[in-house]
Design a protein around this motif. Structure first.
Motif, short mmCIF file in Angstrom:
data_model
loop_
_atom_site.label_atom_id
_atom_site.label_comp_id
_atom_site.label_asym_id
_atom_site.label_seq_id
_atom_site.Cartn_x
_atom_site.Cartn_y
_atom_site.Cartn_z
N ILE A 90 67.09 -45.26 -42.17
CA ILE A 90 66.91 -44.37 -41.10
C ILE A 90 65.41 -43.58 -41.33
CG2 ILE A 90 67.81 -42.48 -39.65
CD1 ILE A 90 70.57 -42.97 -40.92
N ASP A 91 64.71 -43.80 -40.16
CA ASP A 91 63.56 -42.91 -40.46
C ASP A 91 63.98 -41.54 -40.57
OD1 ASP A 91 62.65 -41.93 -37.41
OD2 ASP A 91 64.03 -43.34 -37.42
N GLU A 92 63.00 -40.66 -41.00
CA GLU A 92 63.28 -39.14 -41.46
C GLU A 92 63.43 -38.37 -39.91
OE1 GLU A 92 59.04 -36.99 -41.66
OE2 GLU A 92 60.02 -37.52 -43.55
N CYS A 93 62.94 -38.81 -38.88
CA CYS A 93 63.26 -38.13 -37.66
C CYS A 93 64.60 -38.75 -36.91
CB CYS A 93 62.20 -38.25 -36.85
SG CYS A 93 60.31 -37.43 -37.27
N GLY A 94 65.20 -39.79 -37.51
CA GLY A 94 66.29 -40.16 -37.01
C GLY A 94 66.27 -40.84 -35.72
N LYS A 95 65.10 -41.49 -35.35
CA LYS A 95 64.84 -42.27 -34.39
C LYS A 95 65.45 -43.90 -34.24
CE LYS A 95 60.64 -39.68 -32.77
NZ LYS A 95 59.20 -39.93 -32.46
N PHE A 96 65.19 -44.42 -35.56
CA PHE A 96 65.70 -45.79 -35.69
C PHE A 96 66.82 -45.95 -36.95
CE2 PHE A 96 61.32 -45.88 -33.71
CZ PHE A 96 61.80 -46.86 -32.82
N VAL A 97 67.63 -46.80 -36.72
CA VAL A 97 68.70 -47.02 -37.88
C VAL A 97 68.67 -48.75 -38.01
CG1 VAL A 97 70.93 -46.94 -38.54
CG2 VAL A 97 70.08 -45.27 -36.79
N ILE A 98 68.17 -48.74 -39.23
CA ILE A 98 68.22 -50.30 -39.53
C ILE A 98 69.30 -50.92 -40.63
CG2 ILE A 98 66.25 -52.06 -40.54
CD1 ILE A 98 64.19 -49.66 -40.02
#
Length: 347
Positions: A90-98
Motif C-alpha cells: 500500500i502506498d503510504e497515503c493509502g491511495k493504491f493497494v497492490i
C-alpha cells in the motif's frame, strides 16, 4: 487470518493504524511494525530479516511504502504459491493497494479487494484470470479447502480458459451451483473430451484427461490401533501402506483416530504431528455406537471393550461416513479408512 503490517514513515504509520483498526473490526489479527529512525519503537532488525520471520508465521504481510522495499525484502524467501503468504503493498497515503504475491492460494487478491474497500483505495490485481473474469482453479481449490496436485496442469487450465479452449471437469463427488464458463462436465470413460481438465479426486490414479490437475479434498479419516508402545516408524509405515493399497492421497487425510486408551501412544501422536492432522480418540461407549458393519475381533474386545477400534473410530471421525478400506492388521498395527460425505461448491 494473522496479518503483519510494516510501515516506514509517519504518514505510512497513520495509514497502517487506520487499516489495523478496520481489520481488527472484521475479526483479523493485525499487528503493526515500524522501521524508521523517526518513529518510536522502530524494529532494530533489517526489513529483510523481519520479512523472513513473518514469512514463516503469518498468513499475510502488508508493506505500507514503496514496492521496491517489499520486493527486495521478500525475494530470498519466495518459494511456492502453495506455501507463500499473501503479500500486499500500500502506498503510504493509502491511495493504491497492490496484490504482490500469492494472489490466489495465499489469498492476496481477495485481501487486496477487501483492504482497498476499507481504505477507499484503488485495488491493483494483475493475475490474468481475475482481469478477464475467468475461472481460477487454484482459487476454486482454496475455497473448497482442497489441495492441488500438478501445478503445471493448473497453469495449462488457466491458459486454455483464457484462450477460449474447452476444459474438462470430472468429480468423484457431487457438486452444487453452476459449472463455470469454459468447463465441460466429463466422465472418466467419455471418449470425446478435452485434453486438459480438472479432476476432483482422492485417488492418485484418477487422471481422466491427458493433462489433469487434481483437486484433493481433505475428507478421509485414518483409523488406527496398535500394540502398546509400538515403534513410531512402524506405525507411519503401516499408515502409508494403507493409503497406497487403497490408492488414496495422503493429502486427503484430515484426521487420525483411535480409542481413548491410545491417546498417549507416542507413535500415533508423532504420526499426527508429522502429517499435520489432529489425533482424535473416542471412548469405548462412543465406538460401540458407530453405525455400520465392522470386522469383529474377540481379542480386541477383550482388551478394549469393543470388537473393533480402527474401523469404528474411522467412521466416527468421518462423521458417520462410510468405510472405504476395511481393517488390515500387520506388524502389530491395524488400519482402516472412512470417507466423510462432502460436495463441491461452485458460486
Amino acid at each position: 487470518m494473522r496479518i503483519s503490517i510494516i510501515c516506514f514513515s509517519l504518514t505510512g504509520y497513520m495509514t497502517a493504524e487506520d487499516l489495523q483498526k478496520d481489520l481488527q473490526g472484521k475479526g483479523y489479527t493485525a499487528e503493526i511494525y515500524k522501521k524508521s529512525k523517526y518513529l518510536d519503537d522502530s524494529i532494530a532488525e533489517s526489513t529483510g530479516i523481519w520479512a523472513g520471520r513473518h514469512f514463516e508465521t503469518d498468513d499475510a504481510i502488508i508493506f505500507v511504502g514503496a514496492c521496491g522495499i517489499a520486493v527486495r525484502s521478500i525475494a530470498p524467501y519466495v518459494a511456492s504459491k502453495k506455501s507463500d503468504p499473501a503479500v500486499l503493498v500500500i502506498d503510504e497515503c493509502g491511495k493504491f493497494v497492490i496484490s504482490l504475491l500469492s494472489g490466489h492460494l495465499g489469498g492476496a487478491n481477495e485481501l487486496t479487494l477487501e483492504v482497498a474497500e476499507l481504505l477507499g483505495a484503488v485495488p491493483v490485481v494483475t493475475t490474468a484470470t481475475d482481469l478477464h473474469h475467468r475461472f481460477a482453479v487454484d482459487v476454486f481449490a482454496k475455497k473448497n479447502c482442497c489441495g492441488i496436485q500438478n501445478m503445471k496442469a493448473a497453469k495449462e487450465v488457466s491458459a486454455a480458459l483464457l484462450a477460449g479452449e474447452p476444459v474438462g471437469f470430472y468429480s468423484e463427488f457431487p457438486w452444487t451451483g453452476k459449472l463455470p464458463e469454459g468447463l465441460e462436465e466429463s466422465s472418466e470413460d467419455t471418449q470425446d473430451k478435452p485434453e486438459i481438465g480438472i479432476a476432483v479426486t482422492i485417488h492418485p490414479t484418477c487422471k481422466p484427461f491427458t493433462s489433469t490437475v487434481q483437486i484433493i479434498p481433505r475428507v478421509v479419516t485414518l483409523g488406527m490401533g496398535c500394540r502398546r508402545n509400538k515403534e513410531a516408524d512402524v506405525i507411519e509405515k503401516e499408515a502409508s501402506v494403507c493409503l497406497a493399497d487403497a490408492d488414496i492421497y495422503s493429502q486427503a487425510v484430515e484426521k487420525l483416530t483411535s480409542i481413548s486408551i491410545k491417546k498417549d501412544e507416542v507413535g500415533l501422536q508423532k504420526l499426527a504431528e508429522d502429517w499435520k492432522i489432529p489425533f482424535i480418540t473416542f471412548e469405548e461407549e462412543e465406538l460401540s455406537h458407530a453405525e455400520g458393519e465392522f470386522t469383529p475381533s474377540e481379542f480386541v474386545k477383550k482388551i478394549t471393550g469393543v470388537n473393533n477400534v480402527c474401523e469404528r473410530s474411522a467412521v466416527l471421525g468421518a462423521e458417520q461416513g462410510r468405510l472405504i478400506k476395511n481393517k488390515t492388521g500387520r506388524n502389530g498395527v491395524t488400519t482402516a479408512l472412512a470417507l466423510r460425505n462432502w460436495e463441491v461448491h461452485f458460486e
